[in-house]
Write a protein that holds these residues in place. Structure first.
Motif, PDB file in Angstrom:
ATOM      1  N   SER A  53       0.828  -1.206   0.000  1.00  0.00           N
ATOM      2  CA  SER A  53       0.000   0.000   0.000  1.00  0.00           C
ATOM      3  C   SER A  53       0.862   1.255   0.000  1.00  0.00           C
ATOM      4  O   SER A  53       2.069   1.208   0.240  1.00  0.00           O
ATOM      5  N   GLY A  54       0.212   2.381  -0.299  1.00  0.00           N
ATOM      6  CA  GLY A  54       0.885   3.674  -0.260  1.00  0.00           C
ATOM      7  C   GLY A  54       1.779   3.900  -1.452  1.00  0.00           C
ATOM      8  O   GLY A  54       1.730   3.178  -2.444  1.00  0.00           O
ATOM      9  N   VAL A  55       2.618   4.940  -1.343  1.00  0.00           N
ATOM     10  CA  VAL A  55       3.570   5.258  -2.401  1.00  0.00           C
ATOM     11  C   VAL A  55       4.901   4.607  -2.037  1.00  0.00           C
ATOM     12  O   VAL A  55       5.301   4.624  -0.879  1.00  0.00           O
ATOM     13  N   TRP A  56       5.556   4.020  -3.032  1.00  0.00           N
ATOM     14  CA  TRP A  56       6.771   3.252  -2.745  1.00  0.00           C
ATOM     15  C   TRP A  56       7.995   4.142  -2.835  1.00  0.00           C
ATOM     16  O   TRP A  56       8.091   5.005  -3.722  1.00  0.00           O
ATOM     17  N   PRO A  57       8.965   3.939  -1.923  1.00  0.00           N
ATOM     18  CA  PRO A  57      10.141   4.808  -1.902  1.00  0.00           C
ATOM     19  C   PRO A  57      11.013   4.646  -3.144  1.00  0.00           C
ATOM     20  O   PRO A  57      11.057   3.573  -3.746  1.00  0.00           O
ATOM     21  N   LYS A  58      11.696   5.751  -3.506  1.00  0.00           N
ATOM     22  CA  LYS A  58      12.686   5.731  -4.586  1.00  0.00           C
ATOM     23  C   LYS A  58      14.033   6.062  -3.987  1.00  0.00           C
ATOM     24  O   LYS A  58      14.143   6.987  -3.190  1.00  0.00           O
ATOM     25  N   ILE A  59      15.032   5.301  -4.370  1.00  0.00           N
ATOM     26  CA  ILE A  59      16.370   5.579  -3.879  1.00  0.00           C
ATOM     27  C   ILE A  59      17.337   5.357  -5.044  1.00  0.00           C
ATOM     28  O   ILE A  59      17.159   4.420  -5.824  1.00  0.00           O
ATOM     29  N   THR A  60      18.302   6.253  -5.189  1.00  0.00           N
ATOM     30  CA  THR A  60      19.219   6.082  -6.312  1.00  0.00           C
ATOM     31  C   THR A  60      20.100   4.865  -6.064  1.00  0.00           C
ATOM     32  O   THR A  60      20.393   4.489  -4.924  1.00  0.00           O
ATOM     33  N   LEU A  61      20.519   4.256  -7.163  1.00  0.00           N
ATOM     34  CA  LEU A  61      21.387   3.091  -7.069  1.00  0.00           C
ATOM     35  C   LEU A  61      22.645   3.434  -6.275  1.00  0.00           C
ATOM     36  O   LEU A  61      23.087   2.664  -5.414  1.00  0.00           O
ATOM     37  N   ALA A  62      23.217   4.627  -6.546  1.00  0.00           N
ATOM     38  CA  ALA A  62      24.443   5.032  -5.860  1.00  0.00           C
ATOM     39  C   ALA A  62      24.221   5.130  -4.354  1.00  0.00           C
ATOM     40  O   ALA A  62      25.032   4.640  -3.559  1.00  0.00           O
ATOM     41  N   ASP A  63      23.100   5.746  -3.946  1.00  0.00           N
ATOM     42  CA  ASP A  63      22.814   5.871  -2.512  1.00  0.00           C
ATOM     43  C   ASP A  63      22.577   4.499  -1.889  1.00  0.00           C
ATOM     44  O   ASP A  63      23.043   4.216  -0.774  1.00  0.00           O
ATOM     45  N   THR A 111      10.384  -1.242  -3.518  1.00  0.00           N
ATOM     46  CA  THR A 111      11.331  -0.133  -3.607  1.00  0.00           C
ATOM     47  C   THR A 111      11.725   0.079  -5.062  1.00  0.00           C
ATOM     48  O   THR A 111      12.007  -0.888  -5.776  1.00  0.00           O
ATOM     49  N   PHE A 112      11.751   1.348  -5.474  1.00  0.00           N
ATOM     50  CA  PHE A 112      12.289   1.678  -6.787  1.00  0.00           C
ATOM     51  C   PHE A 112      13.749   2.067  -6.630  1.00  0.00           C
ATOM     52  O   PHE A 112      14.063   3.041  -5.942  1.00  0.00           O
ATOM     53  N   LEU A 113      14.642   1.315  -7.261  1.00  0.00           N
ATOM     54  CA  LEU A 113      16.024   1.767  -7.375  1.00  0.00           C
ATOM     55  C   LEU A 113      16.110   2.575  -8.669  1.00  0.00           C
ATOM     56  O   LEU A 113      15.673   2.098  -9.725  1.00  0.00           O
ATOM     57  N   ILE A 114      16.662   3.813  -8.587  1.00  0.00           N
ATOM     58  CA  ILE A 114      16.636   4.666  -9.771  1.00  0.00           C
ATOM     59  C   ILE A 114      18.042   5.122 -10.157  1.00  0.00           C
ATOM     60  O   ILE A 114      18.963   5.115  -9.340  1.00  0.00           O
ATOM     61  N   ASN A 115      18.155   5.482 -11.436  1.00  0.00           N
ATOM     62  CA  ASN A 115      19.349   6.131 -11.997  1.00  0.00           C
ATOM     63  C   ASN A 115      20.562   5.195 -12.032  1.00  0.00           C
ATOM     64  O   ASN A 115      21.285   5.055 -11.051  1.00  0.00           O
ATOM     65  N   TYR A 116      20.764   4.608 -13.191  1.00  0.00           N
ATOM     66  CA  TYR A 116      21.797   3.592 -13.373  1.00  0.00           C
ATOM     67  C   TYR A 116      22.927   4.125 -14.246  1.00  0.00           C
ATOM     68  O   TYR A 116      22.714   5.017 -15.068  1.00  0.00           O
ATOM     69  N   PRO A 117      24.119   3.576 -14.117  1.00  0.00           N
ATOM     70  CA  PRO A 117      25.222   3.990 -14.978  1.00  0.00           C
ATOM     71  C   PRO A 117      24.868   3.764 -16.454  1.00  0.00           C
ATOM     72  O   PRO A 117      24.230   2.779 -16.798  1.00  0.00           O
ATOM     73  N   THR A 154      26.722  10.623 -16.948  1.00  0.00           N
ATOM     74  CA  THR A 154      27.242   9.268 -16.748  1.00  0.00           C
ATOM     75  C   THR A 154      26.136   8.317 -16.298  1.00  0.00           C
ATOM     76  O   THR A 154      26.357   7.113 -16.208  1.00  0.00           O
ATOM     77  N   HIS A 155      24.962   8.869 -16.000  1.00  0.00           N
ATOM     78  CA  HIS A 155      23.849   8.043 -15.542  1.00  0.00           C
ATOM     79  C   HIS A 155      22.611   8.289 -16.393  1.00  0.00           C
ATOM     80  O   HIS A 155      22.494   9.337 -17.045  1.00  0.00           O
ATOM     81  N   VAL A 156      21.720   7.317 -16.386  1.00  0.00           N
ATOM     82  CA  VAL A 156      20.488   7.446 -17.166  1.00  0.00           C
ATOM     83  C   VAL A 156      19.279   7.380 -16.236  1.00  0.00           C
ATOM     84  O   VAL A 156      19.371   6.911 -15.099  1.00  0.00           O
ATOM     85  N   GLU A 157      18.156   7.874 -16.780  1.00  0.00           N
ATOM     86  CA  GLU A 157      16.892   7.785 -16.039  1.00  0.00           C
ATOM     87  C   GLU A 157      16.334   6.382 -16.207  1.00  0.00           C
ATOM     88  O   GLU A 157      15.755   6.039 -17.244  1.00  0.00           O
ATOM     89  N   ARG A 158      16.544   5.583 -15.193  1.00  0.00           N
ATOM     90  CA  ARG A 158      16.119   4.189 -15.247  1.00  0.00           C
ATOM     91  C   ARG A 158      15.725   3.766 -13.847  1.00  0.00           C
ATOM     92  O   ARG A 158      16.344   4.193 -12.869  1.00  0.00           O
ATOM     93  N   PHE A 159      14.683   2.938 -13.740  1.00  0.00           N
ATOM     94  CA  PHE A 159      14.411   2.346 -12.432  1.00  0.00           C
ATOM     95  C   PHE A 159      14.226   0.851 -12.568  1.00  0.00           C
ATOM     96  O   PHE A 159      13.841   0.341 -13.623  1.00  0.00           O
ATOM     97  N   GLN A 160      14.551   0.159 -11.471  1.00  0.00           N
ATOM     98  CA  GLN A 160      14.160  -1.232 -11.326  1.00  0.00           C
ATOM     99  C   GLN A 160      13.338  -1.331 -10.061  1.00  0.00           C
ATOM    100  O   GLN A 160      13.670  -0.723  -9.042  1.00  0.00           O
TER     101      GLN A 160
END
Length: 518
Positions: A315-325, A381-387, A402-408
């Motif tokens: 439920s709710g909105v799922w967190p996004k965190i950059t791959l690097a973080d 969890t959305f992992l975002i921003n990949y090399p 060096t990074h692209v707009e991408r999530f997994q």
RNA sequence: GACCCCGUAGCUCAAUGGCAGAGCACCGGACUUUUAAUCCGUUGGUUCUCGGUUCGAGUCCGAGCGGGGUCACCA
């Protein structure tokens, strides 16, 4: 008609003789039609109506049809259970109601597993079970094979996969898994159709494969005398449709990848991909979340479930965190600071990672993700921003090329979705394909071939677009709490058994044989 | 592809290197409200295949076939 018979076991012969006995009485053990006018589940409803005072319900005569799954012979009466597509119900068979001959034949000629029809009225037995008081019955399909043992079902994993029909007969929980899978797919279609998406079908046979990093299956077309590849992804064709002016398209289809087989990988698997013009990966992330949530509601009627012993809340909105973080938080490594593969491997090993010497830089980053981050991503969890090296089809982030707009999307420690803001600059795309070409020539069998026609499509102009791929098998594994992909695929790929028919893959022989038939 | 484990009656499973067994199913019998029905009596085997060791192999050894698991590859 020939007298020839297949090799039959003793048990099969017994059943075949019963089939012959029916024929001797002028009865067809395999009649063309049934007279079904009700379902097993109607019986309980009629009983309840009758108990509420509905006299017509008590007298309503039903004909049910289905498989006999149990028989209890009490002498001058017998109980059986009949299963159909809705459920199962008890049959109550009495000698004095059916007549001597019909009653004897019911016990003598009807076996577990036979498909029969039974006519009668609904009532409740002394022990409270809604039942059909049988006034007549008929054989619809005599089963020559006995069903598996009633208490333990079918346990042999190999037979369950090779002969799924037996598994489905014997194991109710298996039937439930595949019903759930159907509800998930149906909910996905409803969700996307409701947003104005159109469902399309793109080629399985492709002269050039692309859209993912994987090795393809290869096949051959006789008339064209040309190699085709079985698709590894729908991506490049769906984006051609965005170029063509369809603004929202999706496809649910089999992809084929010529890789190893394990509990998470099947050589053919079902992928949903959808692409939306004038959207980006943030909008697609919202759509993905809503889609998964509606699939969950269809699958198990809520947003919380148990997977592998862990409670998961969708439920709710799922967190996004950059791959690097995410990697930094889990391992203390800021991979951006180590652009050289050897340096990154060194710090990764210091942090406890197991990485082979010589691993290329993007793969090291991927290993950091696998070994440190992924096991902890239980809640969605959305992992975002990949090399950029990992993502040749995605658009660069303006502040950080060096990074692209991408999530997994990760749920329950498993990767469920992969998305990007799609690259629509044809020259950048062409250059990225060229880099893949270089990797191919360097020996990377998974690197994508250069698709000139796709670049040509982009040259006509593709609007800013967001797209995603979602693994339907893995989504089903998650929701149905199944540990292996084979348990959510009806007929998983298995090695051929018959050794004598193996002929060193001589394609031309079989091709000629098929051609001669046409 | 490498390593480990497994393969016994139709199904579920037993059997120190020493007569290959049980439950369910099947077959015969008893029983007119049972539900893993119950009770009595039968039947059923290329122990995955081929070879070896041994007086004797389901069991030990070798090869093969099939499956599962772990790893590698990958989503």
């Amino acid at each position: 008609m020939t007298e020839e018979l297949p090799d039959l076991s003793e048990l099969q012969h017994v059943r075949l003789e019963k089939s012959a006995a029916l024929r001797a009485q002028g009865l067809n053990p395999y009649p063309l039609r049934s007279h079904r006018d009700g379902m097993t589940t109607d019986v309980a409803a009629l009983v309840e109506a009758a108990e509420a005072g509905d006299a017509a319900a008590a007298e309503k005569v039903l004909t049910l049809a289905g498989r006999v799954v149990s028989v209890r012979d009490m002498g001058k009466t017998a109980f059986a259970h009949l299963r159909d597509g809705e459920g199962q119900v008890q049959l109550y068979v009495r000698r004095d109601e059916l007549g001597e001959q019909a009653f004897e034949d019911f016990l003598r000629l009807v076996d577990l597993g036979d498909i029969i029809e039974a006519t009668g009225t609904s009532f409740r037995t002394r022990t409270g079970e809604p039942s059909l008081r049988v006034s007549g019955y008929g054989m619809l399909a005599k089963a020559l094979n006995a069903p598996p043992e009633k208490w333990h079902g079918l346990q042999d994993v190999e037979q369950r996969y090779r002969q799924r029909y037996v598994d489905l007969i014997a194991n109710a929980e298996v039937r439930d898994v595949f019903r759930m899978r159907a509800r998930i797919v149906s909910a996905i279609r409803q969700y996307l159709d409701g947003l104005g998406y159109i469902e399309v079908e793109t080629p399985v046979l492709q002269p050039l494969y692309g859209g993912a990093a994987a090795r393809p299956f290869t096949t051959h077309h006789n008339a064209l005398d040309q190699i085709f590849y079985l698709r590894i992804a729908d991506e490049l064709y769906l984006k051609r449709l965005i170029v063509g002016g369809f603004e929202r398209v999706y496809e649910i289809s089999k992809d084929f990848r010529n890789e190893g087989i394990d509990r998470n990988h099947s050589p053919e698997f079902t992928m949903l991909e959808f692409y939306e013009a004038f959207a980006d990966y943030n909008i697609v992330a919202d759509r993905t979340r809503e889609l998964v949530q509606s699939a969950a509601a269809a699958a198990f009627g809520g947003l919380t479930f148990t997977s592998n012993g862990r409670e998961i809340d969708l439920s709710g909105v799922w967190p996004k965190i950059t791959l690097a973080d995410a990697i930094f938080e889990a391992s203390g490594i800021d991979y951006v600071k180590y652009p050289d593969a050897a340096d990154l491997i060194a710090v990764a090993r210091k942090a406890g990672a197991d990485i082979e010497t010589g691993t290329v830089w993007p793969r090291v980053v991927d290993e950091l993700l696998k070994q440190f981050v992924r096991p902890n991503l239980i809640e969605p969890t959305f992992l975002i921003n990949y090399p950029v090296q990992l993502s040749p089809l995605a658009k660069r982030i303006p502040d950080d090329p060096t990074h692209v707009e991408r999530f997994q999307l990760y749920i329950g420690g498993s990767e469920l979705a992969n998305s990007f803001t799609e690259l629509n600059d044809p020259i950048d795309q062409w250059r990225r394909f060229r880099e893949q070409q270089a990797d191919r020539e360097a020996g990377d069998a998974d690197a994508m071939p250069l698709d000139e026609d796709f670049v040509n499509a982009l040259m006509y102009g593709m609007p800013p677009t967001g797209g995603v791929g979602i693994g339907i098998d893995r989504l089903t594994m998650l929701f149905a709490d199944q540990a292996t992909i084979r348990d959510v695929v009806l007929f998983p790929a298995m090695r051929r058994i018959d050794r004598s028919s193996r002929q060193d893959d001589d394609d031309s022989t079989t091709d000629d044989a098929e051609g001669a038939l046409e």
